[in-house]
Design a protein around this motif. Structure first.
Motif, PDB file in Angstrom:
ATOM      1  N   HIS A  95      -2.865   1.214  -5.501  1.00  0.00           N
ATOM      2  CA  HIS A  95      -2.904   2.321  -4.537  1.00  0.00           C
ATOM      3  C   HIS A  95      -3.142   3.617  -5.303  1.00  0.00           C
ATOM      4  CE1 HIS A  95      -1.362  -0.430  -1.491  1.00  0.00           C
ATOM      5  NE2 HIS A  95      -0.416  -0.781  -2.340  1.00  0.00           N
ATOM      6  N   VAL A  98       0.692   7.304  -2.797  1.00  0.00           N
ATOM      7  CA  VAL A  98       1.973   6.762  -2.366  1.00  0.00           C
ATOM      8  C   VAL A  98       2.844   7.917  -1.907  1.00  0.00           C
ATOM      9  CG1 VAL A  98       1.893   4.749  -3.910  1.00  0.00           C
ATOM     10  CG2 VAL A  98       2.943   6.880  -4.695  1.00  0.00           C
ATOM     11  N   GLU A 102       8.415   5.806  -3.116  1.00  0.00           N
ATOM     12  CA  GLU A 102       7.899   4.456  -2.921  1.00  0.00           C
ATOM     13  C   GLU A 102       7.620   3.776  -4.258  1.00  0.00           C
ATOM     14  OE1 GLU A 102       5.599   4.429   1.405  1.00  0.00           O
ATOM     15  OE2 GLU A 102       4.460   4.455  -0.469  1.00  0.00           O
ATOM     16  N   ALA A 104       5.479   2.088  -6.943  1.00  0.00           N
ATOM     17  CA  ALA A 104       4.077   2.137  -7.358  1.00  0.00           C
ATOM     18  C   ALA A 104       3.950   1.412  -8.693  1.00  0.00           C
ATOM     19  CB  ALA A 104       3.586   3.574  -7.488  1.00  0.00           C
ATOM     20  N   THR A 153       7.886   7.545  -9.257  1.00  0.00           N
ATOM     21  CA  THR A 153       7.455   8.329  -8.092  1.00  0.00           C
ATOM     22  C   THR A 153       8.605   9.138  -7.508  1.00  0.00           C
ATOM     23  OG1 THR A 153       7.899   6.461  -6.609  1.00  0.00           O
ATOM     24  CG2 THR A 153       5.673   6.632  -7.516  1.00  0.00           C
ATOM     25  N   LEU A 187      -2.847   9.264  -9.595  1.00  0.00           N
ATOM     26  CA  LEU A 187      -1.999   8.762  -8.518  1.00  0.00           C
ATOM     27  C   LEU A 187      -1.388   9.957  -7.800  1.00  0.00           C
ATOM     28  CD1 LEU A 187      -0.580   6.388  -7.043  1.00  0.00           C
ATOM     29  CD2 LEU A 187       1.285   6.634  -8.694  1.00  0.00           C
TER      30      LEU A 187
END
Length: 428
Positions: A95, A98, A102, A104, A153, A187
């Motif tokens: 991904h 995010v 969450e 990751a 994250t 990200l």
């Protein structure tokens, strides 16, 4: 050489070219060697000759032993640099976006495309300011190795992941050779948002298509009849009234408006008591903006602009965030940060009112340190008829609703309070 010719001149030119080529080769090799020698390695290269010299000249057996031990370490370190890395390394991110908090992960795949066995090396992946280290085992012909690593994250922002590099180094740390195999990836860690039903934004639904006090000769909201004046369109003549009065009568309309939302977020630290308040304000802005984008409404999201250091006066400007899609908006919100030298909520409202036209609803998002006086002053910067809603993020208080002339103040303690507070304000 000027105008000189002859055998001597040609010989000198040839020698100069030869020595320049030798110097170029020497410099290239020196750069390659120096790029893999660590500061500890350079120290060892200086210590070993000095130990040999002093040990033999002064008769110190201990120094001679140190010199031989250092020589063995240098030889062993050089052996670690022998050979080539023929791996095929790829970096995969399941991904690219995010939500904060969450889970990751990233995935590294190392393959051996050669016909011989490759010895194991250490693989490093920069993750933001951190570093993920992976001990890769030896790979036989055609074999591959996969490793999944976690990406932190806990904080909103944009993390640069990679590039992936393989590292060959001796155990002592005298030499270190790095090879970069992939490009870096980004990200986006979005702020947390909640879904706001359309029924909760009653301000918007009630204003959409409502008539204003401005009269118009061509619109959809009928207001009254009046006498015909030169320039009126004949298609708006009301023939029944004309027949009764004997005078041409035309329909008079009221201008209607399509709601244009403005969401103004203050980034001034003076408006927030804690970092928690600021993060909640960012989440509120994202939730409101995402709902408006999903409903295909006209929306502008603005944040405070920073005043350059050593500026004589504060810069009265705001930055418009991307509202083309929900993801683009949250991408921009992922990187906003509070600062001291930015506009407060009152100045943000003033600039937003000047730059955005046709505003019908304005949301002012701030923290608990924004005083009621500042909020009232901010609401007066918008034209008459604009519904102004101030959302104050304060985890230390009980959610509530206060109404002042031309201003509704919603105080929320948690992000989840936003739904109920908006519904209560719309119903009231």
């Amino acid at each position: 050489m000027g105008d000189r010719t002859g055998f001597l001149a040609d010989t000198i030119i040839t020698l100069v070219r030869f020595f320049r080529a030798i110097a170029g080769i020497f410099i290239a090799w020196f750069r390659r060697i120096s790029s893999v020698i660590t500061p500890l390695g350079w120290s060892m290269l200086l210590v070993v000759p000095a130990a040999f010299t002093l040990g033999y000249s002064l008769g110190w057996v201990e120094l001679v032993a140190v010199a031989f031990a250092g020589t063995m370490l240098i030889i062993i370190a050089a052996i670690y640099l022998i050979g080539r890395n023929a791996f095929a390394i790829t970096l995969s991110m399941p991904h690219s976006r995010v939500v904060v908090g969450e889970r990751a992960t990233g995935l590294i795949i190392v393959a051996n495309p050669t016909r011989r066995r490759l010895i194991g090396v250490k693989v490093e992946v920069p993750v933001g300011r951190g570093l993920a280290e992976i001990a890769m085992p030896g790979l036989s012909r055609g074999a591959s190795f996969q490793h999944e690593f976690l990406v932190p994250t806990a904080h909103r922002g944009v993390l640069a992941i990679g590039p992936v590099r393989s590292v060959r180094a001796d155990p002592v740390g005298l030499v270190r050779r790095e090879l970069v195999w992939t490009e870096s990836k980004e990200l986006f860690i979005h702020p947390r948002t909640i879904g706001i039903p359309s029924t909760s934004t009653g301000f918007v639904r009630d204003l959409e298509g409502n008539p204003t006090k401005d009269l118009s000769n061509s619109d959809v909201s009928f207001h009254a009849l009046r006498e015909y004046v030169p320039g009126d369109e004949r298609r708006y003549i009301h023939w029944k009234s004309t027949a009764k009065t004997g005078t041409y009568m035309v329909r008079q309309f009221e201008e209607t408006r399509r709601s244009h939302l403005v969401i103004a977020l203050s980034l001034a630290t003076a408006n927030y008591a804690t970092e928690e308040e600021f993060e909640m304000a960012v989440s509120v802005t994202g939730s409101l903006g995402a709902r408006a984008i999903r409903d295909a409404r006209n929306v502008a999201v603005v944040v405070s602009e920073k005043t350059p250091e050593f500026a004589k006066h504060k810069v009265l400007a705001v930055r418009h965030l991307n509202t083309r899609t929900r993801a683009r908006l949250l991408d921009d919100l992922a990187v906003v940060d509070s600062a001291e030298s930015v506009l407060g909520i009152m100045d943000v409202a003033r600039v937003a009112a000047d730059e955005v036209t046709g505003i019908s609803v304005a949301f002012l998002v701030c923290g608990s340190l924004a005083t009621p006086t500042e909020l009232r002053a901010a609401s007066t910067k918008f034209p008459p008829g604009v519904e102004v809603i101030a959302i104050v993020c304060d985890p230390e208080t009980v959610p509530g609703l206060r109404r002042v002339a031309g201003l509704s103040v919603l105080t929320i303690g948690y992000l989840e309070d936003l739904q109920k507070s908006l519904a209560r304000a719309a119903a009231g």
